[in-house]
Design an enzyme around this catalytic site. Structure first.
Site, PDB file in Angstrom:
ATOM      1  N   GLU A  60       0.818  -1.211   0.000  1.00  0.00           N
ATOM      2  CA  GLU A  60       0.000   0.000   0.000  1.00  0.00           C
ATOM      3  C   GLU A  60       0.847   1.254   0.000  1.00  0.00           C
ATOM      4  O   GLU A  60       0.517   2.234  -0.682  1.00  0.00           O
ATOM      5  CB  GLU A  60      -0.954  -0.011   1.202  1.00  0.00           C
ATOM      6  CG  GLU A  60      -2.122  -0.972   1.098  1.00  0.00           C
ATOM      7  CD  GLU A  60      -1.724  -2.420   1.364  1.00  0.00           C
ATOM      8  OE1 GLU A  60      -2.526  -3.322   1.065  1.00  0.00           O
ATOM      9  OE2 GLU A  60      -0.615  -2.635   1.887  1.00  0.00           O
ATOM     10  N   HIS A 129      -8.581  -5.732  10.501  1.00  0.00           N
ATOM     11  CA  HIS A 129      -9.214  -5.572   9.194  1.00  0.00           C
ATOM     12  C   HIS A 129     -10.584  -4.906   9.307  1.00  0.00           C
ATOM     13  O   HIS A 129     -11.388  -4.972   8.373  1.00  0.00           O
ATOM     14  CB  HIS A 129      -9.394  -6.939   8.519  1.00  0.00           C
ATOM     15  CG  HIS A 129      -8.130  -7.595   8.096  1.00  0.00           C
ATOM     16  ND1 HIS A 129      -7.147  -7.956   8.985  1.00  0.00           N
ATOM     17  CD2 HIS A 129      -7.684  -7.983   6.865  1.00  0.00           C
ATOM     18  CE1 HIS A 129      -6.147  -8.539   8.325  1.00  0.00           C
ATOM     19  NE2 HIS A 129      -6.450  -8.560   7.044  1.00  0.00           N
TER      20      HIS A 129
END
Length: 327
Positions: A60, A129
């Site tokens: 990312e 998450h």
């Protein structure tokens, strides 16, 4: 008007913007041949090819940084995060770079990047998450944040986000991808939902329920129960956009009903609802007939157990219970 799944409405928005502007590109993990982790980009790689729909490494920090740089040079990248929880490894790129460059360049350099993906709990994927960081990013001037609740708003906000010259973070919800709703047909004209404009999803006179994202559905369910079981008329305000925020819509509704319950999947400490509560206190205090109440996620890391996590998150029952304390 057609009925579309939330994920298909997003895909249609992406497809239309890829066709409209050759500078729009999609980048992210598995967005190409695999059609996206949640099938939001299904069919786009087949149609637009490797140069417009680009798979990235699992990094990312790397691909968000690449997107920021590309946007500074005129590209309009739409970056998919498989989970918004992974923002932390690209925080410098998202906040310090994307959020500040236009200001520090005196408006000479735009950063028209969109970062999108699911930001929610409720799917039993654990604490790492399941973050809802919309309030976090909304705290930084220069960043825009939206959270669509319906397929129509998902499409309209995505198209508006792609055309915006500032970084726009679109917070979706995994549990909404399979929901269905009416979406205007492209043959009827372009469907755009301006950033910064809330929507009254249900008119009411006794109390205002303010929500965004999937919490809007809980608020609507609660409003139905309140009407049928308690003869309470609840107005449901869907923020749609967190930053910019439609303050006028919020204040007007609270003045109308004199009561407010804020429904927010964020944690209560420094969440979106904290800002809304402060806003109401500052601008509508004299119109309140009861304290502002909140229904947020219970203040702990997201719980893995499905049954316990369901109770940790806002739900219609919790909203009704909170309304009844002040109605």
């Amino acid at each position: 008007m057609r009925e579309l799944l939330y994920r298909h409405a997003l895909c249609e928005a992406l497809d239309e913007e890829l066709a409209r502007d050759e500078n729009v590109v999609i980048m992210g993990e598995e967005v190409a041949q695999y059609n996206g982790a949640y099938k939001v980009t299904e069919g786009l790689w087949d149609k637009w090819g490797n140069k417009r729909v680009v798979d990235t490494p699992i990094s990312e920090a790397g691909f968000i940084g690449m997107g920021v740089g590309a946007s500074m040079l005129g590209i309009r990248p739409v970056m998919e995060l498989m989970f918004w929880s992974f923002h932390s490894v690209a925080f410098d790129q998202l906040v310090n770079n994307a959020g500040c460059i236009r200001y520090m360049a005196g408006g000479l350099i735009n950063v028209p990047i969109v970062v999108r993906g699911p930001a929610n709990g409720g799917t039993s994927v654990g604490a790492t998450h399941s973050h809802c960081p919309e309030g976090l990013f909304a705290a930084f001037p220069g960043l825009k944040v939206c959270a669509p609740a319906t397929p129509a708003d998902a499409k309209g906000l995505m198209k508006a986000a792609i055309r915006d010259n500032d970084p726009v973070f679109v917070m979706e919800n995994t549990k909404l991808y399979g929901t269905r709703g009416p979406v205007p047909d492209p043959a009827e004209g372009e469907h755009l939902v301006p950033l910064g404009r809330a929507d009254i999803k249900r008119e009411g006179s006794d109390i205002t329920l303010i929500a965004h994202g999937r919490s809007v559905l809980h608020a609507l369910e609660a409003a139905g129960t309140l009407a049928s079981d308690h003869s309470i008329s609840a107005e449901v305000v869907d923020l749609r956009s967190i930053r910019p925020l439609d303050q006028e819509a919020i204040i007007n509704s609270v003045i109308k009903t004199s009561r407010a319950v804020l429904v927010d999947e964020s944690k209560p400490f420094n969440g979106v609802s904290s800002q809304i509560a402060a806003l109401i206190q500052e601008h509508a205090f004299d119109h309140l007939d009861a304290p502002v109440k909140r229904v947020c996620s219970i203040d702990a890391p997201s719980i893995y157990s499905p049954h316990i996590e369901d109770e940790q998150l806002p739900n219609a029952r919790r909203v009704v219970e909170q309304v009844l304390t002040i109605a």
